[in-house]
Every structure is written in structure tokens, then in C-alpha cells.
Write a protein that holds these residues in place. Structure first.
Motif, PDB file in Angstrom:
ATOM      1  N   ASP A 114       0.951  -1.251   0.160  1.00 58.22           N
ATOM      2  CA  ASP A 114      -0.083   0.074   0.093  1.00 58.22           C
ATOM      3  C   ASP A 114       0.809   1.332  -0.172  1.00 58.22           C
ATOM      4  O   ASP A 114       0.128   2.346  -0.266  1.00 58.22           O
ATOM      5  CB  ASP A 114      -0.891  -0.031   1.031  1.00 58.22           C
ATOM      6  CG  ASP A 114      -1.882  -1.257   1.353  1.00 58.22           C
ATOM      7  OD1 ASP A 114      -2.516  -1.497   0.225  1.00 58.22           O
ATOM      8  OD2 ASP A 114      -1.951  -1.627   2.225  1.00 58.22           O
ATOM      9  N   ARG A 115       2.284   1.240   0.227  1.00 57.30           N
ATOM     10  CA  ARG A 115       3.117   2.400   0.557  1.00 57.30           C
ATOM     11  C   ARG A 115       4.497   1.852   0.320  1.00 57.30           C
ATOM     12  O   ARG A 115       4.967   0.663   0.645  1.00 57.30           O
ATOM     13  CB  ARG A 115       3.000   2.931   1.796  1.00 57.30           C
ATOM     14  CG  ARG A 115       3.596   4.176   2.134  1.00 57.30           C
ATOM     15  CD  ARG A 115       3.223   4.710   3.491  1.00 57.30           C
ATOM     16  NE  ARG A 115       4.283   4.103   4.487  1.00 57.30           N
ATOM     17  CZ  ARG A 115       5.078   4.608   5.100  1.00 57.30           C
ATOM     18  NH1 ARG A 115       5.191   6.229   4.811  1.00 57.30           N
ATOM     19  NH2 ARG A 115       5.796   4.273   6.174  1.00 57.30           N
ATOM     20  N   PHE A 116       5.152   2.645  -0.470  1.00 54.38           N
ATOM     21  CA  PHE A 116       6.556   2.862  -0.921  1.00 54.38           C
ATOM     22  C   PHE A 116       7.102   4.028  -0.338  1.00 54.38           C
ATOM     23  O   PHE A 116       6.695   4.948  -0.639  1.00 54.38           O
ATOM     24  CB  PHE A 116       6.692   2.365  -2.224  1.00 54.38           C
ATOM     25  CG  PHE A 116       8.120   2.339  -2.842  1.00 54.38           C
ATOM     26  CD1 PHE A 116       9.077   1.406  -2.040  1.00 54.38           C
ATOM     27  CD2 PHE A 116       8.774   2.696  -4.079  1.00 54.38           C
ATOM     28  CE1 PHE A 116      10.250   1.131  -2.491  1.00 54.38           C
ATOM     29  CE2 PHE A 116       9.747   2.408  -4.369  1.00 54.38           C
ATOM     30  CZ  PHE A 116      10.695   1.803  -3.855  1.00 54.38           C
ATOM     31  N   PHE A 117       8.207   3.681   0.528  1.00 56.84           N
ATOM     32  CA  PHE A 117       8.501   4.942   1.231  1.00 56.84           C
ATOM     33  C   PHE A 117      10.257   5.117   1.145  1.00 56.84           C
ATOM     34  O   PHE A 117      10.923   3.938   1.012  1.00 56.84           O
ATOM     35  CB  PHE A 117       8.234   5.076   2.555  1.00 56.84           C
ATOM     36  CG  PHE A 117       8.790   3.927   3.623  1.00 56.84           C
ATOM     37  CD1 PHE A 117       9.705   4.171   4.437  1.00 56.84           C
ATOM     38  CD2 PHE A 117       8.081   2.844   3.682  1.00 56.84           C
ATOM     39  CE1 PHE A 117      10.055   3.391   5.503  1.00 56.84           C
ATOM     40  CE2 PHE A 117       8.338   1.976   4.405  1.00 56.84           C
ATOM     41  CZ  PHE A 117       9.510   2.146   5.571  1.00 56.84           C
ATOM     42  N   VAL A 118      11.001   6.190   1.410  1.00 54.96           N
ATOM     43  CA  VAL A 118      12.105   6.424   1.526  1.00 54.96           C
ATOM     44  C   VAL A 118      12.606   7.658   2.367  1.00 54.96           C
ATOM     45  O   VAL A 118      11.711   8.259   2.474  1.00 54.96           O
ATOM     46  CB  VAL A 118      12.830   6.774   0.000  1.00 54.96           C
ATOM     47  CG1 VAL A 118      12.085   7.974  -0.673  1.00 54.96           C
ATOM     48  CG2 VAL A 118      14.424   6.535  -0.284  1.00 54.96           C
ATOM     49  N   HIS A 119      13.790   7.776   2.699  1.00 57.91           N
ATOM     50  CA  HIS A 119      14.080   9.022   3.377  1.00 57.91           C
ATOM     51  C   HIS A 119      15.512   9.341   2.632  1.00 57.91           C
ATOM     52  O   HIS A 119      16.321   8.468   2.201  1.00 57.91           O
ATOM     53  CB  HIS A 119      14.164   9.111   4.678  1.00 57.91           C
ATOM     54  CG  HIS A 119      15.208   8.304   5.418  1.00 57.91           C
ATOM     55  ND1 HIS A 119      15.080   6.712   5.792  1.00 57.91           N
ATOM     56  CD2 HIS A 119      16.318   8.732   5.970  1.00 57.91           C
ATOM     57  CE1 HIS A 119      16.335   6.349   6.281  1.00 57.91           C
ATOM     58  NE2 HIS A 119      16.805   7.271   6.497  1.00 57.91           N
ATOM     59  N   THR A 120      15.622  10.735   2.861  1.00 56.51           N
ATOM     60  CA  THR A 120      17.168  11.238   2.209  1.00 56.51           C
ATOM     61  C   THR A 120      17.312  12.458   3.454  1.00 56.51           C
ATOM     62  O   THR A 120      16.423  12.786   4.010  1.00 56.51           O
ATOM     63  CB  THR A 120      17.010  11.699   0.804  1.00 56.51           C
ATOM     64  OG1 THR A 120      18.354  12.239   0.613  1.00 56.51           O
ATOM     65  CG2 THR A 120      16.051  13.003   0.764  1.00 56.51           C
ATOM     66  N   CYS A 121      18.484  12.730   3.133  1.00 60.20           N
ATOM     67  CA  CYS A 121      18.985  13.774   4.219  1.00 60.20           C
ATOM     68  C   CYS A 121      19.663  15.010   3.710  1.00 60.20           C
ATOM     69  O   CYS A 121      20.311  15.041   2.576  1.00 60.20           O
ATOM     70  CB  CYS A 121      19.486  13.311   5.440  1.00 60.20           C
ATOM     71  SG  CYS A 121      21.293  12.596   5.153  1.00 60.20           S
ATOM     72  N   SER A 122      20.005  15.959   4.469  1.00 56.66           N
ATOM     73  CA  SER A 122      21.042  17.085   3.921  1.00 56.66           C
ATOM     74  C   SER A 122      22.222  16.823   3.701  1.00 56.66           C
ATOM     75  O   SER A 122      22.955  17.641   3.267  1.00 56.66           O
ATOM     76  CB  SER A 122      20.636  18.394   4.810  1.00 56.66           C
ATOM     77  OG  SER A 122      21.025  17.905   6.251  1.00 56.66           O
ATOM     78  N   LEU A 123      22.783  15.621   4.317  1.00 55.01           N
ATOM     79  CA  LEU A 123      24.256  15.140   4.050  1.00 55.01           C
ATOM     80  C   LEU A 123      24.058  14.441   2.705  1.00 55.01           C
ATOM     81  O   LEU A 123      25.273  14.363   2.225  1.00 55.01           O
ATOM     82  CB  LEU A 123      24.753  14.351   5.219  1.00 55.01           C
ATOM     83  CG  LEU A 123      24.675  14.951   6.560  1.00 55.01           C
ATOM     84  CD1 LEU A 123      25.303  13.703   7.482  1.00 55.01           C
ATOM     85  CD2 LEU A 123      25.597  16.164   6.504  1.00 55.01           C
ATOM     86  N   ASP A 124      22.981  14.169   1.965  1.00 59.20           N
ATOM     87  CA  ASP A 124      23.234  13.291   0.936  1.00 59.20           C
ATOM     88  C   ASP A 124      23.490  14.269  -0.335  1.00 59.20           C
ATOM     89  O   ASP A 124      23.379  15.497  -0.216  1.00 59.20           O
ATOM     90  CB  ASP A 124      21.872  12.633   0.872  1.00 59.20           C
ATOM     91  CG  ASP A 124      21.846  11.341  -0.296  1.00 59.20           C
ATOM     92  OD1 ASP A 124      22.962  11.079  -0.815  1.00 59.20           O
ATOM     93  OD2 ASP A 124      20.997  10.489  -0.087  1.00 59.20           O
ATOM     94  N   HIS A 125      23.525  13.591  -1.635  1.00 59.19           N
ATOM     95  CA  HIS A 125      23.722  14.415  -2.675  1.00 59.19           C
ATOM     96  C   HIS A 125      22.609  15.474  -2.736  1.00 59.19           C
ATOM     97  O   HIS A 125      21.521  15.374  -2.615  1.00 59.19           O
ATOM     98  CB  HIS A 125      23.812  13.373  -3.809  1.00 59.19           C
ATOM     99  CG  HIS A 125      23.958  14.270  -5.088  1.00 59.19           C
ATOM    100  ND1 HIS A 125      23.385  15.120  -5.869  1.00 59.19           N
ATOM    101  CD2 HIS A 125      25.230  14.117  -5.974  1.00 59.19           C
ATOM    102  CE1 HIS A 125      23.955  15.642  -7.158  1.00 59.19           C
ATOM    103  NE2 HIS A 125      25.065  14.928  -7.097  1.00 59.19           N
ATOM    104  N   PRO A 126      22.993  16.764  -3.137  1.00 56.95           N
ATOM    105  CA  PRO A 126      22.073  17.848  -2.966  1.00 56.95           C
ATOM    106  C   PRO A 126      20.935  17.690  -4.170  1.00 56.95           C
ATOM    107  O   PRO A 126      19.991  18.300  -3.897  1.00 56.95           O
ATOM    108  CB  PRO A 126      23.000  19.126  -3.755  1.00 56.95           C
ATOM    109  CG  PRO A 126      24.521  18.652  -3.545  1.00 56.95           C
ATOM    110  CD  PRO A 126      24.459  17.012  -3.484  1.00 56.95           C
TER     111      PRO A 126
END
Length: 196
Positions: free
Chosen positions: A142-154
Motif C-alpha cells: 500500500d506504500r513505498f517509502f524512502v528518506h533522504t537527508c541534507s548530508l546526501d547528494h544535493p
């Protein structure tokens, strides 16, 4: 933590703003990208190869979670039948990493998606995210999720949004600096100064 203004961090710590994104159904049409001989190879039984690729991709962005794990812990994740980890190959070399986790009921997490520095900007990211979406929604989720952060590629946050993920939450992550823990070289990610 001060939620209106600045909050000092102790030395030896790093902090990032994390953005969580989700997708409830696949986009109506995935933007296709020519494969140019690219292929995915499973990493489910090769923790050393996984770690090498993870390090090549993640050092500039201070990826460290998999490097801090014991061999047994990482092998347990990669060997779980509900986890899919792949190396993207260009015919000769590993140039990308894709890891999907289906261990939550009716959800899938895009745990890692990354490219070695020389592969960025050539359509490889588009190819990998399309594969991630196809593989995720091939399962009853029902859901596909991810997180990214300010340290990752701009460009990471905008990339995920262009792929169809919608932001739904933010958090601040504070961790020990992995360079001072010996997980990464001290001179990597110079855009985040080492404070010890």
C-alpha cells in the motif's frame, strides 16, 4: 532541543535534516531510460561486495550505517528473503546500489539507492529508481517509502520528488561522526567539517 533557533551539538557529532517521502501507487508512466548494457546483480550473499560498493557511493555523503554493522548483522539483512539488494553493473563494474526492504506488512522501503561518482548524470539514477518502483509495486503493498537527508547528494530530494515520491515528514538526525569512529576516512565529505 531548541525548536526555534539554533541548537548546539557537542563536538564529535554530526546532524542532518531528514526528509521522509512516500508513494501510494506507481506513477502512471515511468520515464524510461535506455539501459546501455546495464544489469542488476543480487548482493544477497556477498556482504563484502555490498560494503565495497556502499563505501564507494556513500563516502562523499557520510553514509555509515552499514559500515558500523558487524558482518553477521549485515549478512542477516542481506540474506533475509524479504530484502532485495542489487549492484547495478555497466557491463564491467559495479556502479550503483539498490536495496529494497519488504519486511513491513504491505509496505516497502527504498533503503538505499546510490551511484558511484562517475555514474551520476548519465540516466543511471533514473534507471535505478524505475527498477525500484517496478519491483516494489510488483508486491502487494500500500506504500513505498524512502528518506533522504541534507548530508546526501544535493539533488537527491528533488530526484525522488520527480520520480513520484511525496514528502510527508521531517526530522533531525544526530549521530556520532563516523570519521571519528573509524568507519570512514577522516578526509571524506569535506563539506561537513570534523569537529573533535
Amino acid at each position: 532541543m531548541n525548536l526555534d533557533g539554533y541548537t548546539d551539538l557537542p563536538s564529535r557529532k554530526i546532524a542532518a535534516i531528514v526528509t521522509y517521502l512516500e508513494m501510494r501507487s506507481p506513477p502512471p508512466a515511468l520515464r524510461e531510460q535506455a539501459q546501455e548494457g546495464w544489469s542488476l546483480q543480487s548482493l544477497s550473499s556477498d556482504a563484502d561486495r555490498y560494503r565495497t560498493l556502499y563505501r564507494r557511493i556513500g563516502e562523499p555523503w557520510l553514509w555509515f550505517s552499514r559500515l558500523a554493522m558487524s558482518d553477521e548483522e549485515l549478512s542477516g539483512i542481506l540474506g533475509d528473503p524479504k530484502v532485495e539488494a542489487y549492484a547495478l553493473r555497466d557491463g564491467q563494474n559495479d556502479i550503483g546500489l539498490l536495496e529494497l526492504d519488504f519486511r513491513s506488512e504491505r509496505e516497502a522501503e527504498l533503503v538505499f539507492l546510490g551511484l558511484v561518482p562517475g555514474a551520476v548524470g548519465k540516466g543511471t539514477g533514473r534507471f535505478l529508481v524505475n527498477e525500484a518502483i517496478r519491483r516494489a509495486f510488483a508486491h502487494p503493498i500500500d506504500r513505498f517509502f524512502v528518506h533522504t537527508c541534507s548530508l546526501d547528494h544535493p539533488a537527491a530530494l528533488a530526484f525522488y520528488m520527480r520520480a513520484g515520491f511525496m514528502p510527508y515528514r521531517r526530522a533531525i538526525e544526530v549521530a556520532d561522526d563516523p570519521r571519528l569512529q573509524g568507519h570512514l576516512p577522516r578526509d571524506c565529505a569535506p563539506h561537513v567539517p570534523v569537529l573533535d
